[in-house]
Scaffold this active site. Structure first.
Site, mmCIF file in Angstrom:
data_model
loop_
_atom_site.group_PDB
_atom_site.id
_atom_site.type_symbol
_atom_site.label_atom_id
_atom_site.label_comp_id
_atom_site.label_asym_id
_atom_site.label_seq_id
_atom_site.Cartn_x
_atom_site.Cartn_y
_atom_site.Cartn_z
ATOM 1 N N GLU A 205 5.023 3.575 2.888
ATOM 2 C CA GLU A 205 4.807 2.698 3.811
ATOM 3 C C GLU A 205 5.019 1.307 3.316
ATOM 4 O O GLU A 205 4.715 1.047 2.284
ATOM 5 C CB GLU A 205 3.528 3.021 4.676
ATOM 6 C CG GLU A 205 3.404 4.203 5.199
ATOM 7 C CD GLU A 205 2.368 4.615 5.888
ATOM 8 O OE1 GLU A 205 2.562 5.462 6.861
ATOM 9 O OE2 GLU A 205 1.223 3.818 5.875
ATOM 10 N N CYS B 165 4.415 -6.472 2.680
ATOM 11 C CA CYS B 165 3.544 -5.680 1.781
ATOM 12 C C CYS B 165 4.209 -4.334 1.462
ATOM 13 O O CYS B 165 4.646 -3.615 2.176
ATOM 14 C CB CYS B 165 2.178 -5.331 2.784
ATOM 15 S SG CYS B 165 0.943 -4.231 1.663
ATOM 16 N N CYS C 230 -2.214 7.443 -5.309
ATOM 17 C CA CYS C 230 -2.701 6.703 -6.253
ATOM 18 C C CYS C 230 -3.677 7.544 -7.178
ATOM 19 O O CYS C 230 -4.160 8.209 -6.538
ATOM 20 C CB CYS C 230 -3.592 5.410 -5.295
ATOM 21 S SG CYS C 230 -4.103 4.276 -6.633
ATOM 22 N N CYS D 277 -10.461 5.230 -5.718
ATOM 23 C CA CYS D 277 -11.309 4.341 -5.136
ATOM 24 C C CYS D 277 -11.981 5.018 -3.638
ATOM 25 O O CYS D 277 -11.254 5.370 -3.058
ATOM 26 C CB CYS D 277 -10.800 2.881 -4.517
ATOM 27 S SG CYS D 277 -10.262 2.271 -6.234
ATOM 28 N N CYS E 142 -10.818 3.954 0.010
ATOM 29 C CA CYS E 142 -9.408 3.641 0.157
ATOM 30 C C CYS E 142 -8.724 5.061 0.526
ATOM 31 O O CYS E 142 -8.822 5.967 -0.169
ATOM 32 C CB CYS E 142 -8.706 3.150 -1.258
ATOM 33 S SG CYS E 142 -6.699 3.366 -1.082
ATOM 34 N N ASN F 45 -14.226 -6.273 -5.241
ATOM 35 C CA ASN F 45 -14.896 -5.370 -4.392
ATOM 36 C C ASN F 45 -16.166 -4.984 -4.675
ATOM 37 O O ASN F 45 -16.928 -4.477 -3.769
ATOM 38 C CB ASN F 45 -13.956 -4.157 -4.290
ATOM 39 C CG ASN F 45 -12.567 -4.262 -3.827
ATOM 40 O OD1 ASN F 45 -12.233 -5.226 -3.408
ATOM 41 N ND2 ASN F 45 -11.688 -3.260 -3.866
ATOM 42 N N CYS G 40 -4.405 -2.755 4.820
ATOM 43 C CA CYS G 40 -4.668 -2.454 3.493
ATOM 44 C C CYS G 40 -5.623 -1.147 3.372
ATOM 45 O O CYS G 40 -6.217 -0.972 4.104
ATOM 46 C CB CYS G 40 -5.401 -3.269 2.696
ATOM 47 S SG CYS G 40 -4.985 -4.880 3.092
HETATM 48 N N1 SAH Z 1 -4.171 -0.326 -5.863
HETATM 49 C C1 SAH Z 1 -3.905 -2.015 -5.836
HETATM 50 C C2 SAH Z 1 -3.080 -2.419 -4.463
HETATM 51 C C3 SAH Z 1 -3.174 -1.507 -3.430
HETATM 52 S S1 SAH Z 1 -4.706 -1.634 -2.525
HETATM 53 C C4 SAH Z 1 -5.407 -2.305 -5.579
HETATM 54 O O1 SAH Z 1 -6.266 -1.642 -5.375
HETATM 55 O O2 SAH Z 1 -5.465 -3.565 -5.872
HETATM 56 C C5 SAH Z 1 -4.489 -3.461 -1.774
HETATM 57 C C6 SAH Z 1 -6.088 -3.820 -1.289
HETATM 58 O O3 SAH Z 1 -6.395 -3.272 -0.088
HETATM 59 C C7 SAH Z 1 -6.944 -3.635 -2.363
HETATM 60 O O4 SAH Z 1 -7.631 -5.114 -2.656
HETATM 61 C C8 SAH Z 1 -7.883 -2.731 -1.868
HETATM 62 O O5 SAH Z 1 -9.211 -2.996 -2.534
HETATM 63 C C9 SAH Z 1 -7.924 -3.004 -0.310
HETATM 64 N N2 SAH Z 1 -8.289 -1.856 0.400
HETATM 65 C C10 SAH Z 1 -8.174 -0.429 0.060
HETATM 66 N N3 SAH Z 1 -8.665 0.246 1.337
HETATM 67 C C11 SAH Z 1 -9.045 -0.785 2.113
HETATM 68 C C12 SAH Z 1 -9.794 -0.482 3.347
HETATM 69 N N4 SAH Z 1 -9.911 0.618 3.812
HETATM 70 N N5 SAH Z 1 -9.991 -1.709 3.968
HETATM 71 C C13 SAH Z 1 -9.887 -2.964 3.609
HETATM 72 N N6 SAH Z 1 -9.102 -3.169 2.369
HETATM 73 C C14 SAH Z 1 -8.811 -1.897 1.737
HETATM 74 FE FE1 SF4 Z 2 -5.316 3.083 -5.408
HETATM 75 FE FE2 SF4 Z 2 -6.468 2.409 -3.003
HETATM 76 FE FE3 SF4 Z 2 -8.022 1.895 -5.264
HETATM 77 FE FE4 SF4 Z 2 -5.835 0.350 -4.682
HETATM 78 S S1 SF4 Z 2 -7.915 0.777 -3.688
HETATM 79 S S2 SF4 Z 2 -6.068 1.335 -6.573
HETATM 80 S S3 SF4 Z 2 -4.480 1.923 -3.816
HETATM 81 S S4 SF4 Z 2 -7.304 4.010 -4.716
#
Ligand code: SAH
Ligand code: SF4
Length: 369
Positions: A106, A119, A126, A130, A133, A233, A350
């Protein structure tokens, strides 16, 4: 212990025919040399692909009819297909791209006053895992190719009829950990920034990482590179290791040291993204520790209230707390913004980008549509 991100991510299966879409200038020159054509024709092909964003061979009127016919016979011109576009009330549009092997990723198109931000995804799924996420929960399926990365940009600009004079920002904040796919990412970066093509200035491209220090170091070694954002985070190793497994390998101090060594240009700052999880990472103590971390190198802070998704077990912070943390950081002399969760009503915000769930994984409402 070998971590999922220590291993290279799986790659796209090779295709029988060459695909011109996503090739860089030397690649296009080689392709034409194989057809007995001079190298300068490669530049014409490059301009057609990336400046004019032509998607069919018959549009390449800068080439002879005969050459166009030979290209059509032997070479593909295949960008990822746009299979779904959903506009959200706030003006953002979430797009779903279908890749050659049927997998989907996406991208989100976000228009602002006088500019647009796209974006982008860098991988299908991934490896970083995390816990807050949605993408992290699906695991890694494969890297995107440079063509698939550039293709998201071409397809979204095309779909929205984006005029060339309005600046474009790119953020790699969709699916995937971009520094776990650095080679294809940098190949795409070279194409995206080339003045003969899309000509997006490097300072308008930001790569967001979860803190893969090996990747940060490799990125820093490139003289021409995108800007860096770090998804911090959490402000204690205990909390960060719990929600971001990568912290068990490179903890907060290792991260701060790597960022301190990162060779910044004059005026350049590292963005610190900070997802606010209610009762987990949003205390005023967190705010004070975040300020201390941010002072260790030139930075700006982006607070991101958590976007809830099915089964995450986390909640968004109270609005009052977001305001209090923002004030605390501003009072500490830092630059702070709060990210509006654009596209949230169409699950494009995100961390809500989930596609191609592994067999047996619990589908979210997003993956079922
Ligand atoms: N993998 C990379 C980029 C993709 S995630 C990274 O982690 O930086 C992009 C951003 O979305 C990151 O800052 C991540 O912490 C944030 N993110 C992930 N899940 C989220 C959620 N449910 N709500 C808000 N931000 C989120
Ligand atoms: Fe991967 Fe989501 Fe962690 Fe970004 S926040 S590194 S997309 S698992």
């Amino acid at each position: 212990m070998v971590q999922a991100w220590d291993r290279p991510a799986p790659e796209a299966a090779p295709q029988a025919r060459v695909n011109a879409a996503g090739l860089d200038l030397p690649g296009l020159q080689r392709l034409l040399a194989d057809l007995g054509e001079p190298a300068w024709r490669g530049t014409q092909l490059f301009e057609g692909l990336y400046r004019h964003r032509w998607t069919r061979w018959e549009q390449f009127t800068s080439l002879s009819k005969e050459l166009r016919a030979r290209l059509a016979d032997t070479v593909d011109l295949a960008w990822p297909g746009l299979v779904q576009s959903r506009a959200s009330e706030d003006g953002a549009t979430k797009h779903v791209f279908q890749l050659i092997d049927g997998k989907q990723v996406e991208g989100v198109f976000m228009p602002y006053e006088g500019r647009v931000t796209l974006c982008l995804s860098s991988q299908v799924g991934c490896a970083m895992g995390c816990t807050f996420c949605a993408t992290g929960q699906m695991g890694i399926l494969r890297n995107l190719t440079a063509a698939e990365i550039v293709g998201q940009v071409v397809a979204m600009l095309d779909h929205h009829g984006h005029p060339a004079e309005i600046p474009v920002n790119l953020v790699f904040m969709g699916m995937g950990e971009p520094l776990h796919n650095l080679d294809h990412l940098m190949a795409a970066f070279t194409i995206l920034t080339d003045l003969k093509g899309l000509a997006i200035p490097p300072r308008r491209i930001t790569v967001s990482t979860s803190g893969l220090v090996s990747g940060i170091e490799r990125l820093g070694a490139h003289s021409k590179r995108p800007r860096l954002a770090l998804s911090l985070n959490a402000t204690t190793d205990e909390h960060r290791s719990r929600i971001m497994p990568v912290n068990r390998v490179w903890n907060l101090d290792a991260l701060a040291q790597a960022l301190g060594r990162f060779p910044l240009q004059s005026g350049e700052r590292i963005t610190l993204e900070y997802v606010l999880l209610k009762g987990v990472t949003d205390s005023l103590e967190d705010g004070r520790r975040l300020a201390a971390f941010a002072r260790r190198f030139p930075s700006k802070i982006n607070l991101i209230p958590f976007n809830p998704h099915e089964g995450s077990g986390f909640e968004p912070p109270d609005e009052a707390r977001v305001g209090a943390l923002c004030r605390l950081l501003v009072d500490a002399g830092l630059t702070v913004s709060v990210r509006r969760s654009r596209g949230q009503d169409v699950a494009g915000a995100c961390g809500q980008l989930v596609r191609n769930l592994r067999p047996g994984a619990r589908p979210t409402p997003e993956a079922e549509d």
